[in-house]
Enzyme design. Structure first.
Site, PDB file in Angstrom:
ATOM      1  N   ASP A  58      -6.056   4.930  -5.630  1.00 25.26           N
ATOM      2  CA  ASP A  58      -6.698   5.664  -4.533  1.00 25.26           C
ATOM      3  C   ASP A  58      -6.958   7.120  -4.903  1.00 25.26           C
ATOM      4  OD1 ASP A  58      -7.708   6.004  -1.980  1.00 25.26           O
ATOM      5  OD2 ASP A  58      -5.972   5.110  -0.991  1.00 25.26           O
ATOM      6  N   ARG A 105      -5.999  16.548   3.428  1.00 26.83           N
ATOM      7  CA  ARG A 105      -5.117  15.419   3.781  1.00 26.83           C
ATOM      8  C   ARG A 105      -3.650  15.705   3.412  1.00 26.83           C
ATOM      9  NH1 ARG A 105      -3.939   9.173   2.244  1.00 26.83           N
ATOM     10  NH2 ARG A 105      -4.224   8.315   4.292  1.00 26.83           N
ATOM     11  N   ASP A 135     -12.866   2.175   4.444  1.00 24.07           N
ATOM     12  CA  ASP A 135     -11.723   2.060   5.355  1.00 24.07           C
ATOM     13  C   ASP A 135     -12.173   1.479   6.687  1.00 24.07           C
ATOM     14  OD1 ASP A 135      -9.799   2.963   3.664  1.00 24.07           O
ATOM     15  OD2 ASP A 135      -9.657   4.990   4.491  1.00 24.07           O
ATOM     16  N   ASP A 173       0.837  -1.207   0.000  1.00 23.47           N
ATOM     17  CA  ASP A 173       0.000   0.000   0.000  1.00 23.47           C
ATOM     18  C   ASP A 173       0.868   1.251   0.000  1.00 23.47           C
ATOM     19  OD1 ASP A 173      -2.293   1.887   1.168  1.00 23.47           O
ATOM     20  OD2 ASP A 173      -3.270   0.009   0.598  1.00 23.47           O
TER      21      ASP A 173
HETATM   22  C1  GLA Z   1      -6.799   5.540   1.939  1.00 20.74           C
HETATM   23  C2  GLA Z   1      -7.226   4.133   1.626  1.00 20.74           C
HETATM   24  C3  GLA Z   1      -6.547   3.160   2.559  1.00 20.74           C
HETATM   25  C4  GLA Z   1      -5.046   3.317   2.418  1.00 20.74           C
HETATM   26  C5  GLA Z   1      -4.641   4.748   2.681  1.00 20.74           C
HETATM   27  C6  GLA Z   1      -3.182   4.972   2.366  1.00 20.74           C
HETATM   28  O1  GLA Z   1      -7.294   5.954   3.173  1.00 20.74           O
HETATM   29  O2  GLA Z   1      -8.615   4.007   1.717  1.00 20.74           O
HETATM   30  O3  GLA Z   1      -6.948   1.841   2.278  1.00 20.74           O
HETATM   31  O4  GLA Z   1      -4.663   2.912   1.134  1.00 20.74           O
HETATM   32  O5  GLA Z   1      -5.391   5.650   1.880  1.00 20.74           O
HETATM   33  O6  GLA Z   1      -2.805   6.270   2.550  1.00 20.74           O
END
Ligand code: GLA
Length: 735
Positions: A477, A442, A547, A365
């Protein structure tokens, strides 16, 4: 033929699966909506309009005081000439006039369905879909409007889109351009919408229609977690299994609007399309604009049938990835296990445990690129962080492959950090207006995807990584919404186009990359399920649902998401307890069963599990591999609704009705608890099914109508799974 035109009465009759949709040309020029509902074999004007002289209703034809656009059920309502309800479109001529009226000029029926250039849309073959184009014109403004209806012969689905053409000599501004408008001469409906927030996506909101307007929308530049681009009208009393439902879902990932307006005479106008706020478009002479598509689904048997219609339609006609028909790998994602704090050894140790547990895909990730140790840097710098991965991505991916797993990677390609090489080189790439400071979200800014040059940068950067490394999966994302929407690369009178141009830019990028790397499985994400819409599904066959991985919250999130999207599209992972979003401690079994109800995976450090837990995880993985075909390609039936009660239950049935998997969840343990009966749905009544865990044999009708008694258990957040497989008649005697 799904589309029939009765020349003598000037009536269009569209027949799609169980539904009929009927329009008529009145007074040679007005296109009027007559009926949308259960399929009828033919229409002989039973539902004719009752003409009436209403107060304050102006009359375009002075000889007929009963005729007014204000009371006419218009198919694509115009503005400024007597219909005071919500218009479907708006224009501004060069002379400033905002009035427009449309007159019918012709139609065309063809087999198949034309593509929507630059936009995601459903498709069908010449055998299973026909398209009606109705041409209208506003001669004064020099505007031609083409209403498109694609009618799917054996599904209860009609899709709609609208093309505007400036036939005049001067530029014309579109100020509103909805894709769907339906005037229904009845009002006994409830409205269902899905609202939410980050970590709390898609809650069901059902309310009665009253006076005035019910409106949901997004002004955030994306479809957003706050309201889903979905609205359904339910007949009073309609529920999961019975009653009529009229639903619309927007194949678009930007600002949208869905509303239903009740007029004083209890007619309703149901509309959906791009949000006119900050959504103008300038048409030069000769230019065209096409709106994104709305998918309209009719169900005569409640929300369950509506959902299965959407599910099949999206899997068969929308998701274009070859993965639509393939089983998806069980994945492990390192995010909740490590966040930004990892190095190669930590990842490999997690991967080794995952491989030995039977996991099929390892996903790295956020945090592998630039110098990203927190969320305020490096977006845009899509090259590996050698501090964390000194041997590079390729070596890591190969080591993971050697363990027998696929390798996946996270990107957030639409964004830029101020602390990045990209920003230092190209501050102009940021979506912004010259004279105002940036609005940070963010810790990051949004790239100006209205510019082709910026889109091409994104394509090149992502392409390089995908080319240089053996990557099997991409998580795409998008973690903030659009602010400071403007682009100095466009004229002042095109600034209202930037939000839509952003979405078109994104679609262009995704089109190029997902076509070029069609063997890669793409999963879209927006801080979880913040951009879970059919537009994204067209390019990316699955979406990280939320999330929030808490099993109890997920029961609701997945339940409501399934209203429109099939479980195969919903990323669902088992994570640690106490849950990182809610602090709740739920049993590993329940976390597993909830995640197995979607596209299954893990998001935790397997190294922190006890030996016993790890053994159980291995069993979960084996189990999912066995039931995966039923979950991912079977039909889905919701049974008990966690929004209404302490229970959540649902079941899956394979297409051939030979296998079924049911899940039962009781949220809080109760004193004096009732014994629950689980009644399955969708089985073949005459087949015999064997229950896996105890070998007992039941008939399909017994499982559906008598149901099975669920033993009592003193446990909060309880989950159970029941699997069934057909046995041949006679076989039961041997057991
Ligand atoms: C978002 C995604 C998470 C993860 C974070 C990484 O919140 O929904 O699953 O990938 O970003 O920064």
């Amino acid at each position: 033929m799904p589309i029939v035109y009765d020349k003598s009465r000037k009536i269009f009759h569209l027949q799609a699966g169980d539904t009929s949709y009927i329009m008529q040309i009145v007074k040679e020029k007005y296109l009027v909506h007559l009926y949308w509902g259960r399929r009828i074999s033919s229409y002989h004007e039973s539902r004719r309009i009752i003409w009436k002289d209403r107060g304050f209703a102006p009359n375009p034809d002075t000889s007929d005081r009963t005729f007014s656009l204000d009371t006419l059920p218009q198919e694509y309502p115009q503005t400024g000439n007597g219909d005071f309800r919500n218009p479907a479109y708006g224009i501004r001529q060069e002379n400033g006039s905002r009035i427009s009226n449309l007159e019918y000029i012709g139609y065309e029926i063809s087999d198949g369905k034309p593509k929507l250039p630059g936009l995601p849309a459903s498709s069908g073959s010449k055998k299973n879909v026909q398209t009606l184009k109705v041409y209208m014109e506003d001669a004064v403004a020099g505007l031609n409007v083409c209403l498109l209806y694609s009618v799917f012969a054996s599904e209860s689905v009609i899709t709609r889109s609208v093309i505007f053409l400036n036939k005049g000599k001067k530029p014309l501004h579109l100020t509103k351009m909805l894709s769907m408008s339906v005037d229904i001469r009845e009002d006994e409906f409830d409205v269902l919408t899905l609202y939410g927030a980050h970590n709390n996506e898609r809650n069901m909101d059902r309310r009665p229609l009253s006076s005035g307007t019910v409106k949901i929308e997004s002004l955030r530049g994306t479809s957003s977690p706050h309201q889903a681009p979905f609205m359904a009208l339910l007949r009073k009393g309609a529920d999961e299994d019975q009653g009529e439902v009229f639903a619309a879902n927007f194949v678009y990932s930007g600002n949208f609007l869905a509303e239903v307006q009740v007029d004083p005479y209890r007619n309703i106008r149901f509309q959906m399309g791009m949000n006119p706020w900050n959504g103008e478009w300038k048409l030069e002479a000769g230019e065209m604009f096409q709106t994104p598509e709305v998918v309209m689904v009719y169900s005569k048997q409640g929300l369950g049938e509506m959902s299965r219609t959407f599910h099949k339609f999206y899997q068969n006609h929308l998701v274009r990835s070859p993965y639509a028909k393939k089983e998806r790998p069980i994945l492990i994602n390192n995010w909740e296990a490590t966040f930004f704090d990892f190095d190669e050894e930590k990842l490999l140790s997690l991967a080794r445990k995952a491989a030995s547990a039977g996991i099929e895909l390892f996903v790295l990730d956020d945090g592998w690129f630039g110098h990203r140790d927190a969320d305020d840097s490096s977006l845009g710098d899509w090259f590996v962080d050698k501090r964390k991965l000194p041997n590079g991505l390729k070596s890591l991916a190969e080591k993971i492959h050697d363990m027998g797993m696929q390798f996946g990677l996270w990107f957030e390609p639409e964004m830029i950090s101020q602390d990045s090489e990209l920003y230092r080189k190209h501050p102009d790439y940021v979506l912004h207006t010259e004279e105002r400071p940036y609005t940070i979200g963010r810790g990051q800014l949004v790239l100006d995807l209205s510019r082709k040059e910026v889109c091409d940068y994104v394509i090149a950067a992502v392409r390089q990584i995908l080319k240089d490394n053996p990557i099997d999966y991409v998580k795409w994302d998008m973690n903030r919404h659009l602010t400071d929407v403007g682009s100095m690369y466009f004229e002042p009178d095109r600034q209202g186009e930037i939000t839509h141009r952003y979405v078109l830019g994104l679609y262009y990028i995704m089109d190029v990359l997902t076509s070029e790397f069609s063997e890669i499985l793409f999963e879209s994400c927006s801080s979880g399920g913040g951009r879970f819409d059919p537009g994204m599904l067209y390019y990316m066959p699955q979406t990280w649902c939320s999330d929030n991985t808490d099993a109890v919250c997920r029961m609701k999130i997945q339940y409501a998401t399934s209203l429109t999207y099939p479980p195969i599209t919903m990323g669902a992972h088992v994570s640690v307890v106490p849950n990182q979003q809610t602090g709740r401690v739920s049993p590993l079994a329940t976390r597993g069963y909830v995640a197995m109800s979607g596209n299954f995976g893990y998001e935790l450090d397997l190294g922190n599990l006890t030996d016993e837990e790890l053994e159980y995880v291995k069993e979960q993985i084996q189990c999912y591999k066995m039931i995966r075909p039923v979950i991912q390609h079977g039909d889905f039936y919701r049974i008990r609704n966690p929004f209404n009660e302490n229970l959540a239950t649902w079941n899956f049935v394979s297409q051939d009705q030979k296998r079924a998997v049911a899940f039962f969840f009781e949220i809080l343990s109760q004193p004096a608890a009732p014994v629950r009966i689980l009644k399955l749905k969708g089985l073949h009544p005459d087949k015999l099914y064997r229950r896996y865990d105890n070998g007992e044999i039941y008939s399909g009708d017994e499982l559906m109508y008598c149901g099975i008694s669920i033993p009592l258990k003193k446990e909060d957040f309880r989950g159970e799974m029941y699997c069934f497989e057909e046995i041949e008649k006679g076989e039961e005697n041997g057991h």
